[in-house]
Write an enzyme that holds these catalytic residues in place. Structure first.
Site, mmCIF file in Angstrom:
data_model
loop_
_atom_site.group_PDB
_atom_site.id
_atom_site.type_symbol
_atom_site.label_atom_id
_atom_site.label_comp_id
_atom_site.label_asym_id
_atom_site.label_seq_id
_atom_site.Cartn_x
_atom_site.Cartn_y
_atom_site.Cartn_z
ATOM 1 N N HIS A 82 0.674 -1.354 -0.006
ATOM 2 C CA HIS A 82 -0.240 0.063 0.099
ATOM 3 C C HIS A 82 0.860 1.536 0.000
ATOM 4 O O HIS A 82 0.414 2.323 -0.509
ATOM 5 C CB HIS A 82 -0.784 -0.302 0.909
ATOM 6 C CG HIS A 82 -1.355 -0.965 0.976
ATOM 7 N ND1 HIS A 82 -3.074 -1.299 0.140
ATOM 8 C CD2 HIS A 82 -2.121 -2.596 1.500
ATOM 9 C CE1 HIS A 82 -4.155 -2.664 0.586
ATOM 10 N NE2 HIS A 82 -2.864 -2.877 1.680
ATOM 11 N N ASP A 88 3.137 5.826 -5.448
ATOM 12 C CA ASP A 88 3.072 6.376 -6.579
ATOM 13 C C ASP A 88 2.405 7.929 -6.919
ATOM 14 O O ASP A 88 0.480 7.589 -7.140
ATOM 15 C CB ASP A 88 2.444 5.075 -7.591
ATOM 16 C CG ASP A 88 2.516 5.280 -8.748
ATOM 17 O OD1 ASP A 88 2.179 6.158 -9.523
ATOM 18 O OD2 ASP A 88 2.310 4.491 -9.700
ATOM 19 N N ARG A 91 -0.241 7.782 -9.775
ATOM 20 C CA ARG A 91 -1.483 7.058 -9.673
ATOM 21 C C ARG A 91 -2.116 7.647 -8.295
ATOM 22 O O ARG A 91 -3.415 8.065 -8.271
ATOM 23 C CB ARG A 91 -1.283 6.035 -9.292
ATOM 24 C CG ARG A 91 -2.589 4.818 -8.323
ATOM 25 C CD ARG A 91 -1.553 4.592 -7.336
ATOM 26 N NE ARG A 91 -2.442 3.365 -6.683
ATOM 27 C CZ ARG A 91 -3.109 3.421 -5.408
ATOM 28 N NH1 ARG A 91 -2.467 4.592 -5.343
ATOM 29 N NH2 ARG A 91 -4.206 3.341 -4.685
ATOM 30 N N GLY A 115 -12.107 -2.230 -2.877
ATOM 31 C CA GLY A 115 -10.250 -2.977 -3.031
ATOM 32 C C GLY A 115 -10.156 -1.458 -2.756
ATOM 33 O O GLY A 115 -8.570 -1.019 -2.698
ATOM 34 N N ASP A 137 -13.466 -4.150 1.235
ATOM 35 C CA ASP A 137 -11.845 -5.203 0.963
ATOM 36 C C ASP A 137 -12.253 -6.573 1.990
ATOM 37 O O ASP A 137 -12.150 -6.310 3.434
ATOM 38 C CB ASP A 137 -10.850 -4.194 1.813
ATOM 39 C CG ASP A 137 -9.527 -4.356 0.982
ATOM 40 O OD1 ASP A 137 -8.632 -5.429 1.075
ATOM 41 O OD2 ASP A 137 -8.994 -3.674 0.109
ATOM 42 N N GLU A 166 -18.879 -9.889 -3.268
ATOM 43 C CA GLU A 166 -19.659 -11.025 -3.721
ATOM 44 C C GLU A 166 -20.336 -11.067 -2.420
ATOM 45 O O GLU A 166 -21.326 -11.864 -2.541
ATOM 46 C CB GLU A 166 -18.829 -12.277 -4.393
ATOM 47 C CG GLU A 166 -18.546 -12.479 -5.559
ATOM 48 C CD GLU A 166 -16.635 -11.377 -5.514
ATOM 49 O OE1 GLU A 166 -16.613 -11.236 -6.676
ATOM 50 O OE2 GLU A 166 -16.260 -10.895 -4.281
ATOM 51 N N GLU A 189 -4.364 -10.703 -12.104
ATOM 52 C CA GLU A 189 -5.032 -10.335 -10.647
ATOM 53 C C GLU A 189 -6.288 -10.247 -11.130
ATOM 54 O O GLU A 189 -6.713 -10.150 -9.715
ATOM 55 C CB GLU A 189 -4.386 -9.315 -9.655
ATOM 56 C CG GLU A 189 -2.983 -9.472 -9.956
ATOM 57 C CD GLU A 189 -2.489 -8.645 -8.797
ATOM 58 O OE1 GLU A 189 -3.085 -7.576 -8.207
ATOM 59 O OE2 GLU A 189 -1.203 -8.463 -8.129
ATOM 60 N N HIS A 364 4.669 2.322 -10.307
ATOM 61 C CA HIS A 364 4.269 1.270 -10.458
ATOM 62 C C HIS A 364 4.321 0.496 -10.294
ATOM 63 O O HIS A 364 4.679 -0.631 -10.849
ATOM 64 C CB HIS A 364 4.419 1.870 -8.262
ATOM 65 C CG HIS A 364 2.506 0.973 -8.561
ATOM 66 N ND1 HIS A 364 2.296 2.417 -8.956
ATOM 67 C CD2 HIS A 364 2.233 -0.221 -8.870
ATOM 68 C CE1 HIS A 364 0.679 1.313 -8.430
ATOM 69 N NE2 HIS A 364 0.619 -0.161 -8.772
#
Length: 420
Positions: A82, A88, A91, A115, A137, A166, A189, A364
């Site tokens: 993290h 970054d 980002r 996430g 998360d 989900e 991923e 990154h």
């Protein structure tokens, strides 16, 4: 791995239901591949809410949580990944700017952060005036995210949900979905599936998804220095002929995809669009296999060492046809340059773009390179053509199988590798 009690102050733990996997098992993780090499990179997405859920949600089958999912989520509990993402600046600052540019869609509205990791994007949304933010998360980093929320006095706005998208329940539709789901080579991923699930479960018609689209590119590259330091080194080691090591050196250096930074000088042609993703209409099934045919003409005389892959994402407003975005067909403007398809760049005044291209400021994500075991000597304007197929691994859908067929100068080749 998860606490069983509700801690209040914005944090909610989804209770495990009968016949359902634990809520801790799924989400987003796009640095999973580097988990062993240098620590994982991201946090997992999932959503869980104290509010009642719509009846249609409870009837939908939910994918099981596998041991691979567990390992994936666990890798994102590591703080180092993290820190790498937050540091970054390309980002993080692009996401913050995207949130502020779309403040009129966020202020007073309900947001899901898929996430959420440390919760930084959720906090940006709260600062933009969101009425409520569900920060989801599946990794244990959610526990720390909840403490960050409390420390910033935002518990009345941000609800941290520790579980898979989900599995968690939210009983209201949401106006905005935000997620930093992109993995190496964009699709590694398989976290995009969690964003699609959140969209189909909760997003209102006409709702906003950030980022709104993504594009994966590829191009042939030359990289003599990289090849030399990995392979040619063994030809003469302190005056000793170690060329017997060459075959093993090539296998060790180039068998798997390599995540590294190259420059625009390494790229031999204009890029080709491998996959365009419209966040409003993409389906989980279409991500299982992505295939494209390509044609390139080298702009210079140089050795061809492999292909590089990179991506960009755009942050646009809501879909034009909000009442039925699932049926919309994305229109991509392309034009042919030297036999290769190149996506027309969006006017920066119209959309905000986060790019991982070699010519843009480094991130990154870097670029993903698939190297050949032996280079091909190219002449200027020489044709390179073939196809590439990206397939989710049946062993672990977060891994990516890469099948590359290419030919040039009358010679044909096949390169297969796995991004794990």
């Amino acid at each position: 791995m998860f606490c069983k009690e509700n801690n209040g102050n914005g944090y909610e733990q989804q209770q495990q239901q009968q016949q359902q996997p634990p809520a801790m098992v799924y989400g987003q993780n796009h640095r999973y591949r580097e988990r062993v090499r240098r620590g994982s990179r991201r946090s997992r997405a999932s959503s869980s809410s104290p509010l009642p859920v719509r009846v249609s949600d409870t009837d939908q089958p939910r994918p099981p949580c596998t041991d691979y999912d567990m390992a994936y989520f666990h890798s994102y509990a590591h703080l180092g990944i993290h820190q790498e993402m937050i540091k970054d600046r390309v980002r993080t600052e692009t996401y913050r700017e995207a949130i502020m540019r779309h403040q009129s869609f966020i202020a007073g509205k309900v947001v899901v952060d898929v996430g959420c990791g440390t919760g930084i994007l959720s906090i940006f949304c709260a600062q933009a005036g969101a009425k409520r933010v569900y920060a989801v998360d599946a990794s244990d980093i959610a526990l720390q995210a909840n403490e960050v929320v409390k420390a910033n006095n935002l518990s009345d706005v941000i609800v941290v949900l520790h579980g898979r998208v989900e599995d968690v329940e939210i009983n209201e539709e949401v106006d905005v979905i935000i997620s930093e789901w992109m993995g190496y080579m964009l699709l590694y991923e398989s976290m995009l599936g969690s964003v699609i699930t959140a969209r189909d479960r909760w997003l209102k018609p006409g709702g906003l998804i950030l980022p709104s689209s993504a594009t994966l590119y590829m191009a042939p590259v030359t990289h003599t220095d990289r090849y030399s330091e990995s392979v040619d080194f063994w030809r003469n080691v302190y005056g000793i002929d170690m060329s017997a090591m060459l075959s093993l050196a090539k296998q060790c250096a180039f068998e798997e995809p390599s995540v590294e930074t190259i420059s625009g000088e390494n790229v031999l042609t204009w890029p080709h669009v491998v996959k365009y993703v419209d966040s409003y209409s993409v389906t989980i099934n279409e991500l299982e296999t992505v295939t494209t045919k390509f044609k390139f003409n080298s702009m210079m005389r140089a050795p061809l060492h492999g292909f590089a892959f990179w991506f960009d994402v755009e942050f646009n407003g809501p879909a034009i046809a909000p009442t039925n975005y699932h049926s919309s067909t994305p229109i991509i403007e392309n034009h042919q340059v030297n036999g290769s398809q190149r996506k027309k760049r969006t006017n920066p005044n119209e959309a905000l773009v986060l790019s991982t291209a070699p010519e843009d400021p480094p991130t990154h994500w870097q670029q993903t390179l698939i190297y050949f075991y032996d280079p091909i000597e190219l002449e200027q304007d020489q044709l390179i053509e073939g196809s590439v197929t990206l397939t989710q691994s049946k062993e672990n859908v977060r891994f990516m199988n890469i099948h590359l067929e290419y030919n040039s100068g009358g010679r044909a080749f096949v390169k297969e590798s796995v991004m794990r």
